[in-house]
Structures are given as C-alpha cells and as structure tokens.
Design an enzyme around this catalytic site. Structure first.
Site, PDB file in Angstrom:
ATOM      1  N   CYS A   1       0.840  -1.196   0.000  1.00 48.49           N
ATOM      2  CA  CYS A   1       0.000   0.000   0.000  1.00 48.49           C
ATOM      3  C   CYS A   1       0.877   1.247   0.000  1.00 48.49           C
ATOM      4  CB  CYS A   1      -0.868  -0.021   1.255  1.00 48.49           C
ATOM      5  SG  CYS A   1      -1.761  -1.568   1.418  1.00 48.49           S
TER       6      CYS A   1
ATOM      7  N   ARG B   1       2.021   1.342  -6.104  1.00 50.37           N
ATOM      8  CA  ARG B   1       2.258   0.350  -5.039  1.00 50.37           C
ATOM      9  C   ARG B   1       1.035  -0.477  -4.723  1.00 50.37           C
ATOM     10  NH1 ARG B   1       6.512   1.946  -1.463  1.00 50.37           N
ATOM     11  NH2 ARG B   1       5.354   1.076   0.267  1.00 50.37           N
TER      12      ARG B   1
ATOM     13  N   TRP C   1      -3.848  -1.996  -1.491  1.00 49.77           N
ATOM     14  CA  TRP C   1      -3.867  -3.228  -2.297  1.00 49.77           C
ATOM     15  C   TRP C   1      -4.372  -4.293  -1.331  1.00 49.77           C
ATOM     16  CZ3 TRP C   1      -0.195  -7.594  -2.440  1.00 49.77           C
ATOM     17  CH2 TRP C   1      -0.447  -8.462  -3.506  1.00 49.77           C
TER      18      TRP C   1
ATOM     19  N   ASN D   1      -0.050  -0.618   6.583  1.00 53.46           N
ATOM     20  CA  ASN D   1       0.475  -1.462   5.508  1.00 53.46           C
ATOM     21  C   ASN D   1       0.987  -2.737   6.173  1.00 53.46           C
ATOM     22  OD1 ASN D   1       1.407  -2.432   3.119  1.00 53.46           O
ATOM     23  ND2 ASN D   1       3.032  -0.906   2.842  1.00 53.46           N
ATOM     24  N   GLY D   2       0.621  -3.903   5.603  1.00 55.75           N
ATOM     25  CA  GLY D   2       1.103  -5.166   6.184  1.00 55.75           C
ATOM     26  C   GLY D   2      -0.069  -6.043   6.582  1.00 55.75           C
TER      27      GLY D   2
ATOM     28  N   GLU E   1      11.715 -14.510 -18.633  1.00 58.63           N
ATOM     29  CA  GLU E   1      11.441 -13.089 -18.401  1.00 58.63           C
ATOM     30  C   GLU E   1      10.567 -12.524 -19.522  1.00 58.63           C
ATOM     31  OE1 GLU E   1      11.387 -11.073 -16.212  1.00 58.63           O
ATOM     32  OE2 GLU E   1      11.358  -9.089 -17.171  1.00 58.63           O
TER      33      GLU E   1
ATOM     34  N   LYS F   1       6.889 -10.793 -18.915  1.00 59.28           N
ATOM     35  CA  LYS F   1       6.530  -9.446 -19.387  1.00 59.28           C
ATOM     36  C   LYS F   1       5.217  -9.488 -20.151  1.00 59.28           C
ATOM     37  CE  LYS F   1       8.480  -7.201 -17.310  1.00 59.28           C
ATOM     38  NZ  LYS F   1       9.081  -8.033 -16.358  1.00 59.28           N
TER      39      LYS F   1
ATOM     40  N   GLU G   1       2.082 -10.530 -17.795  1.00 57.49           N
ATOM     41  CA  GLU G   1       1.658  -9.658 -16.684  1.00 57.49           C
ATOM     42  C   GLU G   1       1.072  -8.329 -17.159  1.00 57.49           C
ATOM     43  OE1 GLU G   1       4.544  -8.205 -13.848  1.00 57.49           O
ATOM     44  OE2 GLU G   1       6.126  -8.272 -15.336  1.00 57.49           O
TER      45      GLU G   1
ATOM     46  N   HIS H   1      10.350 -32.919 -24.921  1.00 57.60           N
ATOM     47  CA  HIS H   1       9.874 -33.788 -23.821  1.00 57.60           C
ATOM     48  C   HIS H   1       8.438 -33.457 -23.426  1.00 57.60           C
ATOM     49  CE1 HIS H   1      13.917 -35.322 -23.533  1.00 57.60           C
ATOM     50  NE2 HIS H   1      14.361 -34.079 -23.499  1.00 57.60           N
TER      51      HIS H   1
ATOM     52  N   LYS I   1       3.370  -3.215  -7.223  1.00 55.54           N
ATOM     53  CA  LYS I   1       4.778  -3.050  -7.582  1.00 55.54           C
ATOM     54  C   LYS I   1       5.688  -3.845  -6.663  1.00 55.54           C
ATOM     55  CE  LYS I   1       8.385  -1.653  -9.697  1.00 55.54           C
ATOM     56  NZ  LYS I   1       8.707  -2.366 -10.969  1.00 55.54           N
TER      57      LYS I   1
HETATM   58  C1  AGP Z   1       8.197  -8.128 -12.527  1.00 54.15           C
HETATM   59  O1  AGP Z   1       7.792  -7.541 -13.749  1.00 54.15           O
HETATM   60  C2  AGP Z   1       7.043  -8.317 -11.572  1.00 54.15           C
HETATM   61  N1  AGP Z   1       6.396  -7.111 -11.294  1.00 54.15           N
HETATM   62  C3  AGP Z   1       7.438  -9.119 -10.340  1.00 54.15           C
HETATM   63  O2  AGP Z   1       7.746 -10.423 -10.774  1.00 54.15           O
HETATM   64  C4  AGP Z   1       8.630  -8.581  -9.511  1.00 54.15           C
HETATM   65  O3  AGP Z   1       9.828  -8.768 -10.215  1.00 54.15           O
HETATM   66  C5  AGP Z   1       8.705  -9.395  -8.208  1.00 54.15           C
HETATM   67  O4  AGP Z   1       7.521  -9.158  -7.482  1.00 54.15           O
HETATM   68  C6  AGP Z   1       9.917  -9.034  -7.341  1.00 54.15           C
HETATM   69  O5  AGP Z   1       9.844  -7.699  -6.931  1.00 54.15           O
HETATM   70  P1  AGP Z   1      11.164  -7.040  -6.268  1.00 54.15           P
HETATM   71  O6  AGP Z   1      12.233  -7.034  -7.303  1.00 54.15           O
HETATM   72  O7  AGP Z   1      10.742  -5.659  -5.840  1.00 54.15           O
HETATM   73  O8  AGP Z   1      11.538  -7.907  -5.091  1.00 54.15           O
END
Ligand code: AGP
Length: 613
Positions: free
Chosen positions: A2, A27, A74, A100-101, A486, A490, A493, A509, A608
C-alpha cells in the site's frame, strides 16, 4: 503493497497528501482514502477504485486541515471497497489510522474488542489497530503510549501511521518487520511521512528511513525517534539525490515505456564508479568483499521473486563461468521454507528492486538464521533488503514505477556480471587478459541497448501481428534461457495473454505438442554458444506449423530465412547478451499490451512490490 502519505505543517494537508498518493499509486490501487483534522474533528474521505475516484470525491465534498494522513490500498483482508478502504476511524471518532502489512493476530484482537462492545465497520485487519489505540487511550494513556502499547500487541509485519483529534500537534508512526518502508521527510516548518520517496520528493530531500521496531513522533518542527520499548534514538536525516522529474513519466505515455528507454542511462549509472577501465578491474565497495572472503565462499544461493529471480538465473551462468563458485537459484518463497543447507562460507544473495518483497526478505532472514553471508542487489534506496545485508550492490537505476520491471532487470544482470569478475579476480580463477576483455566489454553495453531501442518501430509492427494471439511460447538456451522466462512474464503480466518460458531443449519432452499455427514461438537465437542448437529449435517449431519470431544478431540471414519475424539485435559479447536480448521482448510486450488498450503501468491484480506472503 500500500501507499501511505502523512503531513503536518502550515499548509493545507489535502493537496499535499493527494499529490503524494498519486506518486505512490503504483504500489497498490484498489481503493484510497484521506483523513485530515478539520476544525477539531477528523474528516475522512474514502473511495473504492483508483485514486482519481477519491480525488473526485474530495472535489465534490472538500476537506482541509494542517495535519492529515492518506492511503492507497492493495487488498489483503476484505474486498477492495469503500468500507474496507483506509483510513480507519476508531469508535470514538477521535483517532484515525492507515496501515500497511498484515496483523496476523487480528481475529483474536477483533474478538477481544468486540467483547468490549466495539462495533467493527470493515472486514479488515487494519481496523483492529485503531480500536486498540482508542482502547489504550481510554485506559489513560496518551497517544504515544497508546500507540506503543498497540504496536507491541500486534503480530506480523506492519507499518502504522496514527493521529488523534485530541493531540493535533503530532503524527505517530512505527515499523515492525518488513511490511514496506516508512520514510520521514524534513521540511521547513513542516514534516512528512510516506511509504516511499517519490511521494515527498518535491517537498524535501532530507529523509530518515525507519528501521524495523522503530517509532517516530512527528511534529511540525521535526521528529523524535525511539525504539518500540521507548529508548530514544538519535537519527540524522540523509539527503536523497533523485530529482522529482525522474519519478515522473516525462514525455512517455507510461512509466514502463519511460523505464524501458531509461535503460541506457540506468546501465550507465549502475556502472558508474565501479569499473576501472584502465586497470581492467571492478570495484564494489558496498559489498565489503575482500580476497579472504572471496576465497572461502563455497556456495552462493541467489534468491528472489519474479523478474528478479530471472536476473539471478543469468547470474548463475556468469559467476560459475569465471569465479567457479557453485550457484543455486532459489525462488524466495521456496527457499524460506525448505531448510536449505547453509554454513558460514555460504552466501545468500537476494535480488530485489523494491527491497521490500516479503518472501525475499524472509529468505534473507532464513539465510541469516543459518549463519550465511548476506548480500543483496537492490534498487530502492534505504530499503530493508539493503539495510539488513552484510554487503549490497545498489542497482542505481532511479525509481522504477511501472509494475512490470524492466530497468531493474537489466541493471542487476550487469551488477552480477561485475560481481562475477570481482569474485574471479579475488579468487584468481580468471586470467588477466580475459578479465580485461570482460571489463572492456562493459563500456559498450549502454550503447548496444540504445541501438536495440532504435528498432522500436519494427518491433511495434510485429506487436500488431501478435496482439490477438491466445498463447505464446518463449524458448531459450544457456545464458539466454532465463530471458525466455522473463520475456514470457513481461507479456503475461501486462497483456494478460498466457505465455510460457521454456528451456528450448525441453520442448521435445512434451511441450512441443502445444505448437501449431495458433501458437507462436519466440526463439532467442543470438550469436552465442547455443546458437546452433537454437537453429534446430526453430526448425522443429516450423515443422509443426508454429509461427516463429526469432531474436537474432544483425546479419544472421540463416535465422532470418527460417523465421516469420525477426527481432534484430546488434552483435554482443555472449556473456552480456541477456541484457540485449531482453530489450525487444520488453518492447514487444509493451506494445502488445498498449494495442490491447490495457493499463500497462498498473496491471490487474498486481502491485509493484508484494510485501505480504
Ligand atoms: C516483474 O515484472 C514483476 N512485477 C514481479 O515479478 C517482480 O519482479 C517481483 O515481485 C519481485 O519484486 P522485487 O524485485 O521488488 O523484489
């Protein structure tokens, strides 16, 4: 994760808080709220949905005051709706909290408070906090004492900010564990609290980061710091170098677009001060690494989540190749629970853009508890993963706002490349000629990224061809196998298209059954030691009718003749090729998502940084 903003000073708190929340929206964003002290009473506005809904509500029904707190949420407990949005007002209406938490013991607290007659208005764990503070005030404690008693009663990792109408000269905040940060900003006759720097950067650069189990009592003239058990702390502010613009979009449509293009500068910055091109050597002073330590390391676990973990996978190839230390990649949410084999010569290296990801921090704690040497590669200045490590490497990319990580993926790969050279140099496992060559190759990386980005228009054309696909395979081998993971992440997500990264050699396989005309295959086939293998991979995919998009090195006509589309990259030394091969995949995913009209910077269901399990 948050977003939190607090203000106390001579100005109207409302626009300051709303402006700060805007810069923290990345966030977490399913609801938002603000509370200010207005004519002696606490006025609250809360709305479900994006921050713009809250801003509209405040415009329709204004509130103003000299002290206030705000929050973007969030959801963890309770649906993302208005009643569960923060701030939460206590049953007396005198105290208000943002949080937050996760309060892990909230159910028992809720039962205890309900038995005292408290009528809960929301489904959240957060609401128990404000009622507990009021409970302690009712027992005769002042706000500071009540807040401290409350913080001590909570289980779990939490950040709390609380204020009271009966003590309008202060805001009290505390951090317990790793639930996101709290930064205290020092202005001229005014003070700020926030969960991250961009929220307050336009007002001040003088900040203090709260550590776990620390508390701050903030008044207009400054802040008193103490431990949760009341021991006074003397903490001097530090100056943040970031400029406010770097936390804004500039001329780009999205933060992600800006951050993709920022990689030229970001990689220049991550190299800054660390590469001695004359000597052909690397310096990483923050790591506190000397020859004795380098020589006694017998294993490195690289632990991280998501994109950060894929950067770590590239690091395995780099470190094992030149430093000859066994490297194991461990997804942090697994590492923290699998009782890993660790001794005093084991390094646990965490990679994290935010430095606040709960699983990654927990993995670090697991390593610490078993006596490991703790390192971290982190972007967010002052974050927990940077502070608890024995040594760290700052990514130095500036704030990454887009939820889909880009520059905070390529920067740690360069950092891992530098770490591999330094370890090899200290351990004597690399001959000076090769070491000098590896160091010299670094000089060209930012420019190679720039050259690749110049091909964006061609990539966008391929995005048009792929924007309606239902699924996609990404295949890579060797050092570029992590780039397949990766690239797939991308795409999925931000475009919500199912995509799967796979080691190319594994296709036969089973997964090759997936390939037909409807299943495009993106093959990473740069001029690297696995190039020939990828040629046959492309042929296998084509033989099953799969449309092939190949990432290929300029001039590679063999691949161009076979593939349906080519994402060209400039000639690159193979050990640095992942930094370049990922660029067209970032751009491709960005344009596909944009063409699909999706919210690129704030994809559904994501935040984020995930500060909860
Ligand atoms: C990456 O595009 C994602 N948003 C997610 O996988 C991110 O890399 C992961 O949550 C780790 O976040 P951090 O690097 O802040 O620890």
């Amino acid at each position: 994760m948050c977003g939190i903003v607090g203000y106390i000073g001579p100005r109207d708190a409302t626009p300051i808080i709303l402006g700060g929340l805007k810069r923290l929206e990345y966030r977490g964003y399913d609801s938002a709220g603000i509370a200010v002290l207005q004519n002696g009473d606490i006025a609250v506005r809360r709305e479900a949905g994006k921050l713009s809904q809250l801003t509209d509500a405040v415009q329709k029904s204004p509130i103003s005051g000299k002290i206030g707190i705000g929050h973007t949420r969030w959801a963890t407990h309770g649906a993302p709706n208005q009643q569960n949005a923060h701030p939460h007002l206590g049953h007396t209406g005198k105290v208000v909290v943002v949080h937050n938490g996760i309060v892990e013991n909230f159910l028992e607290l809720r039962d205890e408070l309900s038995a005292e007659g408290v009528d809960f208005k929301s489904e959240t764990d957060s609401e128990t906090i404000v009622h507990l503070v009021e409970h302690y005030i009712a027992s005769g404690l002042n706000l500071i004492e009540a807040a401290r008693a409350t913080f001590e009663h909570l289980k779990g990792a939490n950040v709390i900010v609380v204020m009271s109408a009966d003590e309008p000269d202060k805001i009290v905040t505390a951090r317990i564990g790793n639930a996101g940060g709290v930064v205290i900003g020092f202005g001229e006759g005014e003070m700020f609290a926030a969960s991250d720097i961009p929220a307050i950067l336009e007002h001040t650069r003088e900040v203090v980061f709260l550590e776990s189990h620390q508390m701050a009592v903030i008044t207009r003239s400054g802040a008193d710091f103490q431990t949760l058990n009341g021991t006074k702390l003397e903490i001097s502010p530090q100056t943040i170098a970031w400029d406010p613009v770097s936390a804004e979009k500039g001329e780009y449509r999205h933060f992600m677009e800006k951050e993709i293009h920022e990689q030229v500068r970001a990689l220049t910055d991550t190299l800054a001060g660390r590469v001695d091109f004359d000597e052909g050597r690397i310096r990483l002073p923050q790591l506190n690494l000397d020859e004795a330590l380098a020589k006694r390391i017998n294993k490195i676990y690289i632990t991280a989540c998501g994109t950060a973990a894929y950067a770590g996978m590239v690091g395995k190839y780099l470190i094992e190749s030149v430093a000859r230390i066994p490297v194991e990649i461990d997804i942090a949410s697994e590492f923290r629970y699998r009782d890993p084999i660790v001794d005093e010569n084991t390094v646990v290296l965490a990679i994290s853009q935010s430095g606040e990801t709960a699983d990654t921090l927990a993995a670090m704690e697991e390593g610490r508890s078993k006596g490991a040497i703790l390192w971290s590669i982190v972007n967010a200045i002052g974050s927990q993963a940077m502070r608890i490590a024995d040594g760290s490497i700052s990514m130095q990319t500036g704030p990454e706002i887009g939820v889909a990580s880009t520059k905070a993926f390529t920067a740690p790969i360069v950092d891992l490349y530098m770490l591999a050279i330094l370890l090899a140099d200290l351990r004597g496992t690399i001959d000076p000629v090769k070491r000098r060559q590896m160091v010299a190759d670094l000089r060209f990386v930012p420019d190679l990224v720039g050259q690749t980005l110049e091909r964006e228009a061609d990539i966008e054309k391929i995005a048009h061809a792929l924007k309606d696909i239902k699924g996609c395979l990404y295949l890579g081998r060797g050092i570029n196998m992590p780039i397949a993971y990766e690239g797939a992440l991308k795409l999925k997500e931000i475009s919500y298209i199912h995509a799967e990264g796979y080691p190319a050699g594994e296709m036969k396989h089973g997964p090759i059954a997936l390939i037909d005309e409807e299943m495009p295959v993106i093959c990473l086939a740069p001029k690297d030691p696995w190039h020939e293998k990828m040629i046959s991979q492309i042929q296998q995919a084509k033989a099953r009718g799969g449309p092939v998009v190949a990432v290929a090195t300029d001039g590679d006509e063999l691949v161009a003749d076979m593939a349906d589309h080519v994402l060209w990259i400039p000639e690159t030394p193979w050990m640095l090729s992942p930094v370049i091969t990922v660029i067209p995949l970032q751009v491709l995913a960005y344009h596909i998502a944009s063409l699909r009209g999706l919210d690129v910077d704030q994809p559904r269901n994501l935040a984020k940084s995930v500060t909860v399990e």
